[in-house]
Write an enzyme that holds these catalytic residues in place. Structure first.
Site, PDB file in Angstrom:
ATOM      1  N   CYS A  21      22.969   5.910  64.600  1.00  0.00           N
ATOM      2  CA  CYS A  21      24.639   6.392  64.299  1.00  0.00           C
ATOM      3  C   CYS A  21      25.185   7.109  65.321  1.00  0.00           C
ATOM      4  O   CYS A  21      24.671   8.308  65.431  1.00  0.00           O
ATOM      5  CB  CYS A  21      24.506   6.774  62.939  1.00  0.00           C
ATOM      6  SG  CYS A  21      25.995   7.494  62.351  1.00  0.00           S
ATOM      7  N   CYS A  40      27.120  14.804  62.147  1.00  0.00           N
ATOM      8  CA  CYS A  40      27.478  14.716  60.815  1.00  0.00           C
ATOM      9  C   CYS A  40      26.144  15.265  59.930  1.00  0.00           C
ATOM     10  O   CYS A  40      24.958  15.072  60.269  1.00  0.00           O
ATOM     11  CB  CYS A  40      27.584  13.335  60.361  1.00  0.00           C
ATOM     12  SG  CYS A  40      27.675  12.857  58.741  1.00  0.00           S
ATOM     13  N   PHE A  94      16.415  13.365  30.256  1.00  0.00           N
ATOM     14  CA  PHE A  94      17.336  13.256  31.210  1.00  0.00           C
ATOM     15  C   PHE A  94      17.824  11.766  31.547  1.00  0.00           C
ATOM     16  O   PHE A  94      17.540  11.433  32.541  1.00  0.00           O
ATOM     17  CB  PHE A  94      16.912  14.027  32.467  1.00  0.00           C
ATOM     18  CG  PHE A  94      16.554  15.451  32.245  1.00  0.00           C
ATOM     19  CD1 PHE A  94      17.206  16.352  32.282  1.00  0.00           C
ATOM     20  CD2 PHE A  94      14.917  15.403  32.077  1.00  0.00           C
ATOM     21  CE1 PHE A  94      16.785  17.778  31.998  1.00  0.00           C
ATOM     22  CE2 PHE A  94      14.506  16.867  31.798  1.00  0.00           C
ATOM     23  CZ  PHE A  94      15.344  17.901  32.084  1.00  0.00           C
ATOM     24  N   ASN A 116      19.145   4.375  32.334  1.00  0.00           N
ATOM     25  CA  ASN A 116      18.682   3.323  33.413  1.00  0.00           C
ATOM     26  C   ASN A 116      17.172   3.100  33.243  1.00  0.00           C
ATOM     27  O   ASN A 116      16.979   2.022  33.392  1.00  0.00           O
ATOM     28  CB  ASN A 116      18.795   4.341  34.623  1.00  0.00           C
ATOM     29  CG  ASN A 116      18.444   3.621  35.787  1.00  0.00           C
ATOM     30  OD1 ASN A 116      18.710   2.298  36.101  1.00  0.00           O
ATOM     31  ND2 ASN A 116      17.863   4.278  36.617  1.00  0.00           N
ATOM     32  N   GLU A 162      20.229  13.448  26.809  1.00  0.00           N
ATOM     33  CA  GLU A 162      20.760  13.907  27.943  1.00  0.00           C
ATOM     34  C   GLU A 162      22.014  14.919  27.611  1.00  0.00           C
ATOM     35  O   GLU A 162      22.379  14.632  26.341  1.00  0.00           O
ATOM     36  CB  GLU A 162      21.314  12.207  28.274  1.00  0.00           C
ATOM     37  CG  GLU A 162      22.697  12.439  29.207  1.00  0.00           C
ATOM     38  CD  GLU A 162      22.480  12.836  30.696  1.00  0.00           C
ATOM     39  OE1 GLU A 162      21.344  12.565  31.334  1.00  0.00           O
ATOM     40  OE2 GLU A 162      23.272  13.747  31.008  1.00  0.00           O
ATOM     41  N   CYS A 174      13.781  14.251  42.172  1.00  0.00           N
ATOM     42  CA  CYS A 174      14.298  14.149  43.270  1.00  0.00           C
ATOM     43  C   CYS A 174      14.236  15.543  44.338  1.00  0.00           C
ATOM     44  O   CYS A 174      14.802  15.763  45.026  1.00  0.00           O
ATOM     45  CB  CYS A 174      15.925  14.016  42.886  1.00  0.00           C
ATOM     46  SG  CYS A 174      16.645  15.364  41.723  1.00  0.00           S
TER      47      CYS A 174
HETATM   48  C1  LIG Z   1      18.342  12.481  38.102  1.00  0.00           C
HETATM   49  S1  LIG Z   1      19.570  12.199  36.962  1.00  0.00           S
HETATM   50  C2  LIG Z   1      18.745  11.133  35.919  1.00  0.00           C
HETATM   51  C3  LIG Z   1      19.542  10.075  35.039  1.00  0.00           C
HETATM   52  C4  LIG Z   1      18.948   8.755  34.730  1.00  0.00           C
HETATM   53  N1  LIG Z   1      17.426   8.791  34.377  1.00  0.00           N
HETATM   54  C5  LIG Z   1      18.987   7.733  35.625  1.00  0.00           C
HETATM   55  O1  LIG Z   1      18.133   7.057  36.347  1.00  0.00           O
HETATM   56  O2  LIG Z   1      20.160   7.152  35.986  1.00  0.00           O
HETATM   57  C6  LIG Z   1      19.580  13.643  35.900  1.00  0.00           C
HETATM   58  C7  LIG Z   1      20.290  13.474  34.503  1.00  0.00           C
HETATM   59  O3  LIG Z   1      20.060  14.654  33.868  1.00  0.00           O
HETATM   60  C8  LIG Z   1      21.236  15.145  33.175  1.00  0.00           C
HETATM   61  N2  LIG Z   1      21.321  16.537  33.009  1.00  0.00           N
HETATM   62  C9  LIG Z   1      21.565  17.876  33.729  1.00  0.00           C
HETATM   63  N3  LIG Z   1      21.250  18.750  33.119  1.00  0.00           N
HETATM   64  C10 LIG Z   1      20.883  18.516  32.066  1.00  0.00           C
HETATM   65  C11 LIG Z   1      20.611  19.269  30.806  1.00  0.00           C
HETATM   66  N4  LIG Z   1      20.494  20.845  30.995  1.00  0.00           N
HETATM   67  N5  LIG Z   1      20.011  18.635  29.705  1.00  0.00           N
HETATM   68  C12 LIG Z   1      20.079  17.530  29.640  1.00  0.00           C
HETATM   69  N6  LIG Z   1      20.145  16.436  30.686  1.00  0.00           N
HETATM   70  C13 LIG Z   1      20.790  17.074  31.723  1.00  0.00           C
HETATM   71  C14 LIG Z   1      22.329  14.628  34.175  1.00  0.00           C
HETATM   72  O4  LIG Z   1      23.556  14.505  33.582  1.00  0.00           O
HETATM   73  C15 LIG Z   1      21.642  13.356  34.796  1.00  0.00           C
HETATM   74  O5  LIG Z   1      22.117  12.269  33.935  1.00  0.00           O
END
Ligand SMILES: C[S@@+](CC[C@H](N)C(=O)[O-])C[C@H]1O[C@@H](n2cnc3c(N)ncnc32)[C@H](O)[C@@H]1O
Length: 439
Positions: free
Chosen positions: A73, A79, A296, A301, A317, A390
């Protein structure tokens, strides 16, 4: 104000950091630079100083490491969207796995088995991103922030954004430039589904009729739909009032189609998401009759894939909108009888006790599982935990916590969700008992 150091430094790169920066030292001071690889001697412009560390951008050295490749790139290394474009792709995977292994080792966690890194598309994989907007001398820039600065990179194309988003960049810049108050548009978010591509245009001022016509013209020319955001996320709405507000993606391996709003969390890389869901379910292997708790869970998903395999599942969540969409997704996929969802702040120590489960599925934000992990793991019925992460630092720290609770890391591997960036996505399977994991 007097400068607190040189503008440029020359140093030997001894290591590659988990942020993708080449690491070395000058007069005993740590230096970290973009575009620098171990074994190279580089000259770097110093761009930032923080907590005694100098950060900079290196010129490509004449004597390059054998791991170096010509960055595909042209926006690299200015960037800030990518950190590893100069590193051979196979070495990128090795570096990410080594980063995770070092962090686990530092926590005294020895995985029972390493799974081979999983990778997918290397370019145009990014269906979610936040881009900065800045008008410089009348010219609007739309792109990722530059490294170590708040500036927006000057880019007319991008190799990581999904093709419709990469292709729209010049058109979007020109459209924003033509608005009445272009400097009151600080950012644009992009969100793509299998068929639809959307931008969310954050605007601090009022948009007039001519502005709305200009944005409508942009939609017509690019096929990318515009949503407007005048305040918080609750103000986001489609430019065309009668346009559908949701997008969809399929996970055909489980016969699923999920719908979501552009403001919902969805995994950035849909091709890798499918692999991640598949591998997670393969590792966790929930069977009919078992109950799974998915923490979460976002819009469902992983939850709905669990239900598709015949187990019952409860998803938790904090985002109420995502929970509502998860319920809708369960119904539309014929899984409402096996999947239920509830809103919960899982980082709150007063979070209510979860239903008893045979397996846990965790996919937390970067800060990791949070203060309730011990409470969740304290159930004699719980036999295995699939942890999707992550952030390898919090994953390693949580792995050590799980080890003290009697859960060993039976297998672990990285998923290259964000090629050419330093981001590491991990899947680990913890089982009660098993290999000794705490050193
Ligand atoms: C890495 S994402 C994973 C979402 C889902 N598992 C997916 O694969 O699409 C983390 C998720 O944690 C939620 N989250 C963040 N802080 C949170 C909290 N204090 N309690 C519950 N969920 C939370 C976010 O809204 C988000 O949807």
């Amino acid at each position: 104000m007097a400068r607190r150091g040189p503008r440029e430094v020359t140093f030997e790169v001894t290591d590659l950091g988990d942020d993708g920066l080449g690491v070395g030292a000058v007069d005993g001071r740590e230096v970290r630079a973009r575009n620098a690889l171990p074994g190279e001697s580089v000259s770097a412009r110093v761009l930032k100083r923080r907590r005694g560390v100098w950060f900079g951008a290196a010129d490509t050295p004449e004597a390059a490491s054998s791991a170096r490749v010509a960055a595909p790139c042209p926006n690299f290394p200015r960037c800030g969207g990518c950190a590893l474009q100069h590193l051979d792709y196979g070495r990128q995977l090795e570096h990410k796995q080594a980063t995770l292994a070092d962090l686990l080792g530092a926590e005294g966690v020895a995985p029972g088995r390493w799974r081979a890194p999983v990778s997918g598309p290397r370019f145009h994989y990014r269906y979610k991103a936040r881009l900065g907007v800045r008008v410089v001398g009348g010219e609007p820039l739309v792109g990722f922030r530059e490294g170590f600065s708040n500036r927006v990179a000057r880019m007319t194309d991008c190799l990581t954004l999904a093709r419709p988003f990469a292709a729209m960049l010049p058109e979007l810049g020109a459209t924003i430039a033509a608005l009445r108050e272009p400097d009151r548009v600080p950012q644009v978010e992009v969100a793509g589904g299998d068929r639809d591509f959307v931008i969310i245009l954050r605007h601090l001022g009022e948009l007039d009729e001519a502005d709305l016509r200009a944005l409508s013209g942009f939609e017509g020319r690019t096929g990318v739909r515009v949503f407007l955001q005048s305040g918080g996320y609750d103000t986001v709405q489609p430019l065309a009032a009668d346009a559908p507000s949701s997008l969809t993606y399929a996970v055909p391996e489980f016969g699923l189609c999920l719908s979501f709003l552009p403001t919902d969390f969805t995994q950035v890389n849909p091709a890798m998401n499918r692999r991640l869901v598949q591998r997670t379910l393969l590792a966790l292997a929930p069977s009919p009759g078992e109950h799974v708790v998915d923490l979460f869970c976002g819009i469902g998903n992983f939850t709905l894939a669990v239900a598709r395999l015949g187990a019952t599942v409860s998803g938790f969540e904090s985002a109420a909108g995502a929970v509502a969409r998860a319920g809708i997704n369960a119904r539309r996929n014929g899984l409402a009888g096996r999947a239920e969802f509830a809103v919960a702040d899982l980082y709150d120590a007063r979070c209510p006790t979860l239903p008893d489960a045979d397996c846990l599925l965790l996919d937390p934000p970067r800060s990791g599982a949070g203060p309730n992990l011990e409470r969740w793991a304290d159930s004699s019925r719980l036999s295995r935990i699939a942890y999707v992460s992550c952030n390898p630092r919090t994953f390693a720290a949580d792995a050590a916590r799980l080890a003290t609770l009697g859960f060993s890391l039976q297998e672990v591997g990285i998923f290259d969700m964000f090629p050419h960036t330093a981001h590491v996505e991990t899947l680990g399977l913890f089982v009660r008992g098993g290999v000794a994991a705490r050193g």
